[in-house]
Design a protein around this motif. Structure first.
Motif, PDB file in Angstrom:
ATOM      1  N   PHE A  92     -40.301   2.085 -22.761  1.00 24.80           N
ATOM      2  CA  PHE A  92     -40.426   2.719 -24.079  1.00 24.80           C
ATOM      3  C   PHE A  92     -40.260   4.228 -23.979  1.00 24.80           C
ATOM      4  O   PHE A  92     -39.509   4.834 -24.741  1.00 24.80           O
ATOM      5  CB  PHE A  92     -41.777   2.383 -24.705  1.00 24.80           C
ATOM      6  N   PHE A  93     -40.954   4.830 -23.046  1.00 23.67           N
ATOM      7  CA  PHE A  93     -40.927   6.289 -22.964  1.00 23.67           C
ATOM      8  C   PHE A  93     -39.658   6.828 -22.318  1.00 23.67           C
ATOM      9  O   PHE A  93     -39.202   7.919 -22.656  1.00 23.67           O
ATOM     10  CB  PHE A  93     -42.148   6.800 -22.196  1.00 23.67           C
ATOM     11  N   LYS A  94     -39.073   6.055 -21.400  1.00 21.23           N
ATOM     12  CA  LYS A  94     -37.952   6.597 -20.636  1.00 21.23           C
ATOM     13  C   LYS A  94     -36.587   6.079 -21.095  1.00 21.23           C
ATOM     14  O   LYS A  94     -35.588   6.808 -21.010  1.00 21.23           O
ATOM     15  CB  LYS A  94     -38.155   6.283 -19.148  1.00 21.23           C
ATOM     16  N   TYR A  95     -36.524   4.832 -21.582  1.00 19.76           N
ATOM     17  CA  TYR A  95     -35.229   4.224 -21.827  1.00 19.76           C
ATOM     18  C   TYR A  95     -34.987   3.747 -23.261  1.00 19.76           C
ATOM     19  O   TYR A  95     -33.867   3.344 -23.582  1.00 19.76           O
ATOM     20  CB  TYR A  95     -35.031   3.028 -20.881  1.00 19.76           C
ATOM     21  N   SER A 102     -27.082   3.471 -26.951  1.00 22.21           N
ATOM     22  CA  SER A 102     -26.019   2.724 -26.270  1.00 22.21           C
ATOM     23  C   SER A 102     -25.619   1.502 -27.085  1.00 22.21           C
ATOM     24  O   SER A 102     -24.422   1.192 -27.202  1.00 22.21           O
ATOM     25  CB  SER A 102     -26.490   2.286 -24.874  1.00 22.21           C
ATOM     26  N   LEU A 103     -26.616   0.820 -27.644  1.00 21.20           N
ATOM     27  CA  LEU A 103     -26.331  -0.335 -28.503  1.00 21.20           C
ATOM     28  C   LEU A 103     -25.516   0.095 -29.718  1.00 21.20           C
ATOM     29  O   LEU A 103     -24.555  -0.584 -30.117  1.00 21.20           O
ATOM     30  CB  LEU A 103     -27.642  -0.986 -28.957  1.00 21.20           C
ATOM     31  N   GLY A 104     -25.883   1.238 -30.285  1.00 21.08           N
ATOM     32  CA  GLY A 104     -25.158   1.759 -31.437  1.00 21.08           C
ATOM     33  C   GLY A 104     -23.702   2.031 -31.126  1.00 21.08           C
ATOM     34  O   GLY A 104     -22.806   1.743 -31.929  1.00 21.08           O
ATOM     35  N   SER A 105     -23.449   2.602 -29.937  1.00 21.53           N
ATOM     36  CA  SER A 105     -22.064   2.900 -29.562  1.00 21.53           C
ATOM     37  C   SER A 105     -21.254   1.623 -29.347  1.00 21.53           C
ATOM     38  O   SER A 105     -20.053   1.586 -29.617  1.00 21.53           O
ATOM     39  CB  SER A 105     -22.043   3.757 -28.293  1.00 21.53           C
ATOM     40  N   LEU A 111     -26.591   5.205 -34.152  1.00 17.37           N
ATOM     41  CA  LEU A 111     -28.033   4.958 -34.168  1.00 17.37           C
ATOM     42  C   LEU A 111     -28.744   6.090 -33.420  1.00 17.37           C
ATOM     43  O   LEU A 111     -28.447   6.362 -32.255  1.00 17.37           O
ATOM     44  CB  LEU A 111     -28.359   3.618 -33.506  1.00 17.37           C
ATOM     45  N   LYS A 112     -29.670   6.736 -34.091  1.00 21.33           N
ATOM     46  CA  LYS A 112     -30.433   7.813 -33.476  1.00 21.33           C
ATOM     47  C   LYS A 112     -31.915   7.489 -33.555  1.00 21.33           C
ATOM     48  O   LYS A 112     -32.401   6.909 -34.518  1.00 21.33           O
ATOM     49  CB  LYS A 112     -30.169   9.145 -34.185  1.00 21.33           C
ATOM     50  N   ALA A 322     -32.313   7.992 -17.856  1.00 20.81           N
ATOM     51  CA  ALA A 322     -31.633   7.199 -18.885  1.00 20.81           C
ATOM     52  C   ALA A 322     -30.293   7.846 -19.203  1.00 20.81           C
ATOM     53  O   ALA A 322     -30.139   8.571 -20.183  1.00 20.81           O
ATOM     54  CB  ALA A 322     -32.511   7.106 -20.132  1.00 20.81           C
ATOM     55  N   SER A 323     -29.320   7.588 -18.362  1.00 18.41           N
ATOM     56  CA  SER A 323     -28.005   8.190 -18.530  1.00 18.41           C
ATOM     57  C   SER A 323     -26.997   7.356 -17.757  1.00 18.41           C
ATOM     58  O   SER A 323     -27.296   6.816 -16.686  1.00 18.41           O
ATOM     59  CB  SER A 323     -28.007   9.629 -17.991  1.00 18.41           C
ATOM     60  N   PHE A 324     -25.765   7.261 -18.298  1.00 18.72           N
ATOM     61  CA  PHE A 324     -24.718   6.523 -17.606  1.00 18.72           C
ATOM     62  C   PHE A 324     -24.351   7.219 -16.297  1.00 18.72           C
ATOM     63  O   PHE A 324     -23.880   6.571 -15.358  1.00 18.72           O
ATOM     64  CB  PHE A 324     -23.491   6.382 -18.507  1.00 18.72           C
TER      65      PHE A 324
END
Length: 468
Positions: A92-95, A102-105, A111-112, A322-324
């Motif tokens: 919850f806090f990190k991802y 990511s789901l929005g993209s 989605l923000k 939390a980053s690609f």
């Protein structure tokens, strides 16, 4: 509050040490707990509630597992429940924001989510609690019945916010039975000062070079300047994190504890496999023991081993952020390790050491580009410049200027990342025999004075691993 701050070194730490050694032995873990909660709450007081709730859940969960230890279904249900709670809090806090965006993209929506401040050290203390509850479930350890002792273990300020990851099985005996001594305290002070010097004198100054280079537009970078910048970061992240680990181990010694080593000169490695045995040892050990081996390790055939390898390195990358970019960084090393295990293992042993060493450093440096650039596109552009696949000039006046002004700190960083200083120091100690204590004290005092002088006027003093 960070270790490399004047308020920690000259106010917080002395007060805690005085309180600790004045108090009766039965109250010393209580002193550590209270000091740790103050230390943690200093920057983010609201999250003190989160860590206390998390501690209570794992403390009670371990006791319940022990009660039902002979009932496999009940103990497994309790274990999985506690595990899911720990992972859910971390997620919850990190991802959470990363997952939603990511789901929005993927589905084509913007989605923000509201940005939530990441609790300090949540990755580290969550992993400690997972290892604790796992060891209780697998009967590797008995649950800690003293809540104060357990809470002191989780919150212990030397390793709370940036590791090393201290497993309960490595420290549980020390919680109730440890021996403080002048000798151990002295070693702790020396180790802390060495770590402080690594952080303040080396990492901070190297970080300034990388910051200068990163701020430039890619079109303004020369090939040489791109290499200067990433070499500076390569040294910065090592001295930043290994310096913090040294300070953590030193602080633990001051309070009578012994932490395992977390770094072992990783940049002298001759393969990526060796590099990851020497870098962030506590994290590598954690993934091996609690993910790789439970999944079957290398004992169920090549396909399962490869699957396990990539699961571990995907998770390693994701753990860092939390980053690609972090995911790509983890998978990048997963691929390299796979290639080494299958194709390069024997070759790297046969070729001259200088070539295997250069190979390792280049692979690691490429990894740091992926790790510390904002996007994968930025990483790709930076690598193109480094290896001459762009139209950027090879060398310019700016690169000459930065190299000239920072040559000493870069050279010092390169030397200190090897065993050369340790070898020279040991030879001097052997020559001086009993008189070496005066030399060591003088050197330590000098490092402390120089570090303090830097801190007095410091405007750049981050700990890179605090963000994880």
């Amino acid at each position: 509050m960070v270790f490399s701050s004047l308020i920690f070194i000259f106010i917080f730490l002395p007060l805690v040490l005085i309180s600790y050694y004045v108090a009766p032995k039965r109250l010393r873990n209580t002193i550590i707990l209270l000091a740790s909660l103050i230390f943690y709450a200093w920057g983010e007081p609201i999250y003190i509630v989160l860590i206390i709730i998390s501690i209570l859940i794992n403390y009670l969960g371990a006791l319940l597992i022990r009660v039902h230890i002979n009932n496999k279904e009940k103990s497994k249900f309790i274990f999985i429940t506690i595990l899911l709670i720990d992972i859910s809090i971390l997620f919850f806090f990190k991802y959470y924001g990363f997952a939603i965006e990511s789901l929005g993209s993927i589905i084509g929506l913007d989605l923000k989510v509201k940005t939530i401040a990441l609790p300090l050290g949540i990755s580290f203390y969550t992993f400690q609690q997972i290892s604790y509850i796992s060891d209780i479930y697998m009967k590797k350890a008995k649950p800690q019945r003293n809540l104060i002792d357990f809470a002191a273990y989780i919150t212990m300020f030397p390793q709370l916010v940036a590791g090393p990851i201290v497993k309960y099985t490595d420290i549980h005996k020390q919680l109730s039975n440890r021996k403080e001594s002048i000798n151990k305290f002295g070693k702790g002070v020396q180790r802390f000062i060495i770590g402080l010097g690594k952080k303040v004198i080396l990492a901070n100054n190297l970080g300034l070079i990388w910051s200068q280079v990163k701020e430039l537009n890619s079109s303004d970078l020369s090939v040489i300047l791109a290499w200067i910048g990433i070499i500076a970061f390569t040294l910065q992240i090592y001295f930043d994190f290994s310096g913090y680990s040294d300070m953590a181990i030193g602080l633990a010694n001051m309070f009578g504890f012994d932490f395992l080593e977390n770094f072992d000169y990783p940049y002298i490695s001759k393969s990526i496999t060796e590099f990851w045995r020497r870098w962030h040892i506590s994290l590598g050990g954690w993934f091996r023991e609690y993910i790789y081996i439970p999944l079957g390790g290398n004992k169920k055939g090549t396909i399962i081993q490869v699957r396990n390898l990539f699961i571990v390195w995907f998770t390693t990358g994701l753990w860092h952020g939390a980053s690609f970019n972090f995911i790509a960084w983890g998978l990048y090393f997963g691929v390299i390790l796979f290639i080494e295990k299958i194709y390069l293992k024997d070759l790297l042993k046969k070729i001259p050491s200088i070539f295997s060493h250069i190979y390792t450093l280049i692979i690691v440096i490429i990894g740091w580009v992926i790790f510390d650039t904002t996007t994968l596109s930025d990483a790709g552009n930076y690598l193109k410049i480094m290896f001459g696949f762009s139209n950027n000039i090879f060398i310019d006046n700016l690169s000459k200027y930065i190299l000239t002004n920072n040559f000493i700190i870069l050279l010092l960083g390169l030397i200190c990342s090897t065993k050369l200083i340790k070898i020279c120091t040991n030879k001097i100690k052997s020559a001086l025999k009993e008189n070496d204590i005066f030399l060591i004290a003088t050197i330590n005092l000098l490092i402390l004075i120089i570090s303090t002088a830097y801190l007095v006027g410091a405007s750049y003093n981050p700990f890179l691993y605090f963000r994880f």
